[in-house]
Design a protein around this motif. Structure first.
Motif, PDB file in Angstrom:
ATOM      1  N   SER A 182     -59.007  26.891 -90.745  1.00 52.71           N
ATOM      2  CA  SER A 182     -59.695  26.252 -91.687  1.00 52.71           C
ATOM      3  C   SER A 182     -59.484  25.570 -92.867  1.00 52.71           C
ATOM      4  O   SER A 182     -60.173  24.796 -93.601  1.00 52.71           O
ATOM      5  CB  SER A 182     -61.127  26.867 -92.046  1.00 52.71           C
ATOM      6  OG  SER A 182     -60.689  28.084 -92.439  1.00 52.71           O
ATOM      7  N   ALA A 214     -57.161  14.243 -85.149  1.00 52.64           N
ATOM      8  CA  ALA A 214     -58.036  14.255 -86.308  1.00 52.64           C
ATOM      9  C   ALA A 214     -58.842  12.971 -86.503  1.00 52.64           C
ATOM     10  O   ALA A 214     -58.545  12.002 -86.156  1.00 52.64           O
ATOM     11  CB  ALA A 214     -56.889  14.414 -87.853  1.00 52.64           C
ATOM     12  N   VAL A 274     -63.775  10.705 -91.522  1.00 54.78           N
ATOM     13  CA  VAL A 274     -65.557  10.833 -91.713  1.00 54.78           C
ATOM     14  C   VAL A 274     -65.492  10.172 -93.128  1.00 54.78           C
ATOM     15  O   VAL A 274     -65.124  10.731 -94.122  1.00 54.78           O
ATOM     16  CB  VAL A 274     -66.222  12.144 -91.378  1.00 54.78           C
ATOM     17  CG1 VAL A 274     -67.738  11.770 -91.449  1.00 54.78           C
ATOM     18  CG2 VAL A 274     -65.528  12.541 -90.060  1.00 54.78           C
ATOM     19  N   ASP A 322     -68.069   8.214 -88.466  1.00 55.51           N
ATOM     20  CA  ASP A 322     -66.764   8.281 -88.059  1.00 55.51           C
ATOM     21  C   ASP A 322     -65.926   7.017 -88.668  1.00 55.51           C
ATOM     22  O   ASP A 322     -66.548   5.966 -88.249  1.00 55.51           O
ATOM     23  CB  ASP A 322     -66.330   8.513 -86.782  1.00 55.51           C
ATOM     24  CG  ASP A 322     -66.844   9.869 -86.118  1.00 55.51           C
ATOM     25  OD1 ASP A 322     -67.010  10.739 -87.216  1.00 55.51           O
ATOM     26  OD2 ASP A 322     -67.033   9.921 -84.846  1.00 55.51           O
ATOM     27  N   ALA A 365     -65.158  16.254 -94.926  1.00 61.11           N
ATOM     28  CA  ALA A 365     -65.876  15.999 -93.714  1.00 61.11           C
ATOM     29  C   ALA A 365     -64.868  15.752 -92.626  1.00 61.11           C
ATOM     30  O   ALA A 365     -65.225  15.690 -91.270  1.00 61.11           O
ATOM     31  CB  ALA A 365     -66.799  15.084 -93.851  1.00 61.11           C
ATOM     32  N   THR A 366     -63.617  15.962 -92.852  1.00 58.37           N
ATOM     33  CA  THR A 366     -62.456  15.708 -91.522  1.00 58.37           C
ATOM     34  C   THR A 366     -62.901  16.461 -90.436  1.00 58.37           C
ATOM     35  O   THR A 366     -62.821  17.788 -90.695  1.00 58.37           O
ATOM     36  CB  THR A 366     -60.991  15.563 -92.256  1.00 58.37           C
ATOM     37  OG1 THR A 366     -60.931  14.534 -93.081  1.00 58.37           O
ATOM     38  CG2 THR A 366     -60.208  15.584 -91.263  1.00 58.37           C
ATOM     39  N   ARG A 367     -62.677  16.244 -89.313  1.00 59.10           N
ATOM     40  CA  ARG A 367     -62.781  17.143 -88.057  1.00 59.10           C
ATOM     41  C   ARG A 367     -61.300  17.282 -87.362  1.00 59.10           C
ATOM     42  O   ARG A 367     -60.648  15.965 -87.325  1.00 59.10           O
ATOM     43  CB  ARG A 367     -63.914  16.748 -86.982  1.00 59.10           C
ATOM     44  CG  ARG A 367     -65.165  16.511 -87.887  1.00 59.10           C
ATOM     45  CD  ARG A 367     -66.034  16.378 -86.475  1.00 59.10           C
ATOM     46  NE  ARG A 367     -66.109  15.178 -85.534  1.00 59.10           N
ATOM     47  CZ  ARG A 367     -66.321  14.017 -85.875  1.00 59.10           C
ATOM     48  NH1 ARG A 367     -67.121  13.683 -86.850  1.00 59.10           N
ATOM     49  NH2 ARG A 367     -66.023  13.269 -84.835  1.00 59.10           N
ATOM     50  N   VAL A 426     -59.137  18.988 -84.050  1.00 56.51           N
ATOM     51  CA  VAL A 426     -59.182  19.974 -82.829  1.00 56.51           C
ATOM     52  C   VAL A 426     -57.664  19.810 -82.376  1.00 56.51           C
ATOM     53  O   VAL A 426     -57.079  18.957 -82.404  1.00 56.51           O
ATOM     54  CB  VAL A 426     -60.192  19.174 -81.775  1.00 56.51           C
ATOM     55  CG1 VAL A 426     -61.445  19.375 -82.227  1.00 56.51           C
ATOM     56  CG2 VAL A 426     -59.678  17.890 -81.517  1.00 56.51           C
TER      57      VAL A 426
END
Length: 255
Positions: free
Chosen positions: A169, A201, A204, A210, A247-249, A251
């Motif tokens: 995280s 990545a 946002v 997005d 706010a970047t996601r 996975v």
């Protein structure tokens, strides 16, 4: 025994032998062979045309891979298009060790501007992101993109166990000149070595919209180990201004 009776007896014997020969010839040469596509349960099959010497009955009942939603198009500063699609596997007990896919890029008239092929893997009950960048089509000309999948090489969950990966995280998103860098680490929470990990990545903006997806691949992630990654995305002044770094996601997908 009279001569007539002997003739009748010999005739019956010869006719019987002839009939036997005909039956044997039919069985060997003319009778349709048992197959896995004859629409009948035979030849040791567990059900009609499956099981036993044929393909597993479980495989014949598998659901097709689904395109999760219509692929999205993101304009790049170069004028090209970044394309982000998602494929879901609804099967709990089977994944595809490999499958082919293609982004079909069309303009407003429906004419094909570009086809972008690829190969990926998907684990049981997984939703997988696929990202491509156009080399021919300009983002301004793209009206729609279709994502098509084919040729899944199905494997059972036991044959294709899904690695347990975690993006730590404490990753960061920073603007550096004409690029945006998403840096962090991915952790292998299992004991099996993972040859390749694809990091996705998604930038946002401050309204939660997005902005742009990007990806990189890291290799040789050992069991219970961490591996650093950097996803570098192009940025113009507008993207940098709208960006919400918090706010970047991110996975991680095992390849």
């Amino acid at each position: 025994m009279s001569r007539t009776a002997k003739k009748i007896l010999y005739g019956l014997v010869w006719n019987g032998l002839a009939l036997l020969v005909l039956v044997l010839v039919y069985l060997v040469w003319f009778r349709p062979s048992v197959s896995c596509t004859d629409g009948a349960r035979n030849g040791g099959e567990e059900a009609v045309d499956c099981g036993g010497p044929c393909v597993s009955c479980e495989l014949t009942n598998l659901e097709l891979l689904n395109v999760f939603e219509e692929p999205r198009v993101f304009p790049l500063a170069s004028g090209r298009a970044a394309i982000w699609g998602q494929v879901s596997n609804p099967n709990i007990q089977f994944g595809a060790d490999s499958f082919s896919y293609e982004f079909v890029v069309r303009d407003r008239t429906g004419a094909v501007l570009e086809r972008i092929p690829g190969v990926s893997r998907i684990y049981p009950f997984e939703t997988r992101s696929l990202i491509a960048v156009s080399s021919e089509a300009l983002a301004r000309d793209v009206a729609e993109v279709e994502l098509v999948t084919s040729d899944p090489a199905w494997r059972s969950a036991r044959e294709l166990p899904r690695p347990s990966l975690q993006v730590l995280s404490d990753f960061t998103t920073t603007v550096a000149g004409q690029s945006i860098r998403v840096s962090g680490s991915v952790r292998n929470q299992g004991g099996e070595h993972v040859q390749k990990v694809r990091i996705i990545a998604v930038l946002v903006d401050r309204t939660g919209t997005d902005l742009l997806p990007g990806q990189t691949v890291v290799s040789d992630l050992g069991g219970f180990r961490d591996l650093p990654f950097v996803v570098q995305l192009p940025a113009d002044a507008v993207t940098a201004l709208r960006l919400d770094p918090e706010a970047t996601r991110v996975v991680a997908q095992a390849e």
